[in-house]
Structure formats: C-alpha cells, structure tokens
Design a protein around this motif. Structure first.
Motif, PDB file in Angstrom:
ATOM      1  N   ASP A 106       4.645   3.238   0.574  1.00 12.21           N
ATOM      2  CA  ASP A 106       4.953   4.100  -0.572  1.00 12.21           C
ATOM      3  C   ASP A 106       3.884   5.181  -0.654  1.00 12.21           C
ATOM      4  O   ASP A 106       2.678   4.885  -0.714  1.00 12.21           O
ATOM      5  CB  ASP A 106       4.959   3.294  -1.867  1.00 12.21           C
ATOM      6  N   HIS A 110       7.934   8.415  -2.948  1.00  7.58           N
ATOM      7  CA  HIS A 110       8.852   8.137  -1.850  1.00  7.58           C
ATOM      8  C   HIS A 110       8.364   6.975  -0.992  1.00  7.58           C
ATOM      9  O   HIS A 110       7.159   6.750  -0.834  1.00  7.58           O
ATOM     10  CB  HIS A 110       9.008   9.380  -0.967  1.00  7.58           C
ATOM     11  N   ARG A 111       9.334   6.277  -0.405  1.00  6.91           N
ATOM     12  CA  ARG A 111       9.041   5.205   0.543  1.00  6.91           C
ATOM     13  C   ARG A 111       9.311   5.718   1.961  1.00  6.91           C
ATOM     14  O   ARG A 111      10.276   6.437   2.215  1.00  6.91           O
ATOM     15  CB  ARG A 111       9.892   3.976   0.253  1.00  6.91           C
TER      16      ARG A 111
END
Length: 531
Positions: A106, A110-111
């Motif tokens: 992460d 966002h991942r």
C-alpha cells in the motif's frame, strides 16, 4: 447502414456484477494445449465496415489512428509521476501466485503488486514489463498502471495485519525479518537501492481472467466469441514482435467498473514480464517463440536427426548482457512464431487480422520505440540500443510478411472528390520501391442487394490519389485498387455519394482476385458459445 462505419461498440451497457472466478494454471494449459477449445476458422466478427476494431470495453484505437507524442508513449496509462513517498510503503501481503517474486504494497491510497528481477539479472524482467506495458497501451489495449520504482530499504515497512506464507506453506503474520529475508534475495544496485515494477491494482472489482475462446456467460455485453475478436486474433502479431510467448488467459484480467452510472466489465492485458529476452526467472530459453511446451513435430525432427535438424536456434550466440536476455532476430519468422501453448484466438488469425496488426507495428518509428523503452529506465544505454535494433529488425520482418495483403494500402479519405490513401509498402522494411498502381475500376454498388454493376468508370492513380467517378444517380460506388503486376491483390473501397460530402464507408481486402459476393463485416452469432 446509415451510421457506418461504427467507431464505438455499445458493449458498456449496464449489467449486474458477474461472478468472480479463478482459473488454475494447469487447467488453462490442459484446456488449450490438450483439449484445444474454441471454434476454428472464419473471419473476425467484431469489425466495422472499414475492417477496424471499434472502441469498446476491450480496445481503444490509439497510436496508429491518432499518433501519440513521445511523452505520451513513455507515460502509457500512468496517472501519476511516482508512488506516494510521503510515508513508508506498507507491505500487506506476500505474493503467492505466478513465478515472479514479490509482495503487495500500500502506497498512499493505492495498492500495488511489487515484482522484482531474478538474481543476477537486474533490470531484465522489470524493464521488459515496464516497456511492453506501454507498447500494449499504444496498440490500444487496457493495461494496468505499472510504475518502475527505485527505493531503499527504509522506504518499506511491514503493515499492520500483513501475512506471510513460510517455506512449509503455513500462513502467519509477517515480520520485518521476513521482509528482510525476501529482500536479501533481490538484486540491488551498487548503492544498495532496489528496483521493482509496482503494478497498481486495477480499478473496479476484479472478476478474474478472460479466456481466448467463447464468451463469458454472465456478461450480457460479451457477444462475440473471443476467438473471433480481431483485437485478440491480431494480437498474435503484437505478441510475435515483442516475443510475448506467455500469452495465456491468466495474463488477462476482467474488472467490473462503474462509469457514468453504468456498471460493466472491462478487459485488461496484464503481466508482460515474459517478453523481449526476459522471463521472471532470468533470460528466455532458446526455444521460446520457436516451439510450444508440447511441440511434437519439432521434437520428432530433432530426435530423428540426433539434434542436427529442427532446432537451429540451439546453436545461435545470444546477447551476454544480463539486462537483455535472449531476444532473437536471426531465427525470427513472424508466420512461424509460436506462443508457449495453443491460443485459439491466435490460431484463427487470418490475413485481414494480420494486416490490421502489422500496419500498427510498422507505424512505430525508431524514435517511438526508444520512447517506449525509456519507460524501462535501463542504466546502460547499450541495452536500449540493442533492444531498439532487435525491435526494428523484427518490425520490418512483420511488415514484409503481412503488409502486402490486398496491395498494402490504408487510411482512405476523400478530399475534393478524390480518394486519398496511404501506401504502406513505401516503408523502410522494403528494399525496392513499391510497384505503381493500375487504374482504379469503379462500379456502381447497390447497397440494398449487395451487388455491383459492370465497370462504370476508370480513373488513374497518381501519388496515392484516385478521382471519384462521375455519376448522376448512384448512391454508392466501389473502387477496386490494385498494383501493376499483382492483379489478384485488391483493395475494394466503398464510397457513399448521396450525402453532401462523399464518404468512405467500407473497405474489403482480397488476395485471390475479384469477389462478386456481397461484403460482410460485423457478424453477430445466433447463440454465442460460452467459455
């Protein structure tokens, strides 16, 4: 039809979310290499009357149709310049699928999936993935945002609740020592920095991979069998150019997205590590692109001749640069190129599909190619030089193999009652100048019956321009364009006249002389086969 040519496929109507699914690697291999699913033969079904693929949930016409700047080519689908570095990136899960070592991270909101190079081959697979993702974006496919990141150890921290699967297959909480053990196996620069591709999680809800045959039964928008979609059939040419031998279902992904109040499935091409001379485990094997994993004819030929025939690539000297791998040009023959195993869409590629893709490949200049390779951020300029040379050689072989179909012309438009077009054979790939064009024969075309009358007029072609015929009452005409010395290679151009401005509304390419049958472009199957 009055709205032809159609440039937008209405396949983004609102649907309920399909059911997410997994596809096991072994079953995918068995289904395609052994069972060989999918319908064989037939023309692509989803093209418009110009033979082009409209904008859809699968494809967006890009570089060939509206040239991207060098900066746009390098950026690809990225929406940001870099990952958020305002705080340490949090490792949340180890990667447990595929062959590439990595983990989920992460960064900001966002991942991302972090993927690394194999030991001893820094920049090999991360470079190929970064660059080829941009190539596929330029072709027109939906691609993930793949960021190339360089970082030091203190940029990473184990996130709260992160899990890790140990060597005994036991899942347990991840520790900083676990992360250190993983990073100890990753190659580093001399200054201690790491390098990875950070593949951002695709927007929407992931539905799993699509198959290269049939249709998704729970997606009402999925009308055309995948083995009859031009953007999947013609992809064989793109894959051959970039040596994307791992073109299988598990390197695709469907995602249910919501836009403008509508929910629908968008189809992505992902995971481009096995491209150029790279694999996630190091350089390609010498047989990649020449043999399938199960390739009985080649194996038998080699066995019967005690290895002296059937596999000349075994005796070829490849690059010794660890960031280049094995990217062959000498034994590359586009028509003979093979992915690792059977792909039903690739098997159905015909001359029209190949022409559609080859004209796009030939459109890339050396500057374009270097701009795309710039996304790989190779530290040694020799790598970019070597890959550029290889891609230009392979580009030109593709152009020579597929562009002559129908005479090798495209981009038709009308100005001042004159048909204009591009001569695609006027290209660096060809040693000799292209043959001149014979006079264009024009026929009156009856759009209601699909029939044409006798030759109505003949006009000369000068500088890839052919005047339209003079006719007082015809609504449509069709011109047959051929080259001197190649009477069977014909491109038919259909022109609508009964509007204020004459318009090209249809194109058909022929390789075996004139064809009086009505042209057929888009074909809707009566009952689409499911996967």
């Amino acid at each position: 039809m009055p709205d032809d040519p159609v440039w937008d496929d209405p396949d983004r109507a609102h649907i309920d979310p399909p059911e997410a699914r997994d596809l096991y690697d072994f079953y995918d291999f068995y289904e395609n290499a052994v069972l060989r699913r999918g319908e064989s033969g037939g023309a692509a079904m989803n093209v418009n009357t110009l033979g082009e693929v409209p904008r859809s949930s699968w494809y967006v016409p890009r570089h060939y149709y509206d040239r991207l700047s060098l900066e746009e080519l390098t950026r690809g689908s990225l929406t940001e310049d870099d990952l958020d570095r305002s705080e340490p990136w949090r490792v949340v899960e180890g990667k447990d699928e595929g062959t590439t070592t990595g983990f989920w991270v992460d960064a900001g909101e966002h991942r991302h999936l972090f993927k690394f190079d194999a030991p001893g081959h820094l920049e090999l697979s991360t470079g190929s993935e970064a660059a080829v993702t941009r190539f596929f974006h330029a072709f027109g496919y939906h691609t993930p945002e793949n960021y190339l990141v360089h970082f030091e150890r203190d940029q990473l921290a184990v996130g709260e609740g992160a899990t890790f699967t140990d060597n005994l297959g036991r899942e347990r909480p991840m520790t900083e020592d676990d992360l250190n053990d993983i990073l100890d196996e990753m190659p580093q620069y001399n200054d201690g920095r790491y390098r990875a591709v950070a593949s951002r999680f695709i927007p929407g809800s992931v539905m799993g991979p699509f198959k290269y045959h049939g249709t998704r039964p729970d997606d009402p928008n999925d009308l055309f069998p995948h083995e009859h979609r031009r953007e999947l059939r013609g992809m064989r040419v793109f894959a051959a150019w970039l040596d994307r031998v791992d073109s299988r279902s598990n390197n695709t992904l469907d995602s249910y997205v919501e836009e403008d109040g509508r929910g629908f499935v968008r189809h992505y091409m992902i995971d481009h590590t096995t491209t150029f001379g790279a694999t996630p485990l190091g350089p390609k094997r010498v047989w990649h692109g020449k043999e399938r994993i199960i390739d009985v004819p080649t194996v038998l030929t080699s066995a019967l001749t005690l290895g002296w025939a059937g596999r000349p690539w075994n005796r070829f000297e490849y690059s010794d640069h660890p960031a280049v791998g094995r990217f062959d040009t000498v034994h590359f023959h586009p028509e003979q190129w093979k992915p690792e195993y059977h792909n039903p869409a690739f098997q159905n590629m015909d001359a029209d599909d190949a022409f559609w893709a080859a004209k796009q490949v030939a459109h890339f200049t050396e500057a374009d190619i270097r701009a795309l390779l710039a996304a790989a951020e190779y530290s040694d300029p020799a790598v970019e030089d070597e890959l550029t040379t290889a891609l230009l050689i392979r580009r030109d072989k593709i152009a020579r193999a597929y562009l002559p179909h129908g005479g090798g012309i495209d981009r038709f438009h009308i100005e001042e009652d004159t048909l204009h077009f591009d001569d695609l054979l006027d290209h660096l790939a060809f040693d000799e100048p292209p043959a001149p064009f014979a006079p264009t024969q024009w026929h009156v075309f009856d759009n209601d019956t699909g029939t044409r009358g006798p030759v109505h007029a003949t006009t000369s072609v000068r500088n890839t321009k052919a005047p339209l015929p003079h006719t007082s009452d015809a609504a449509y005409v069709v011109g047959q364009i051929r080259r001197v010395g190649a009477p069977d290679q014909i491109t038919e151009v259909y022109v609508r006249l009964h509007t204020s401005t004459p318009t090209v509304v249809g194109v058909r390419r022929l390789a075996n002389g004139p064809d009086a049958s009505p042209p057929i472009w888009t074909t809707l199957p009566e009952k689409p086969p499911t996967e």
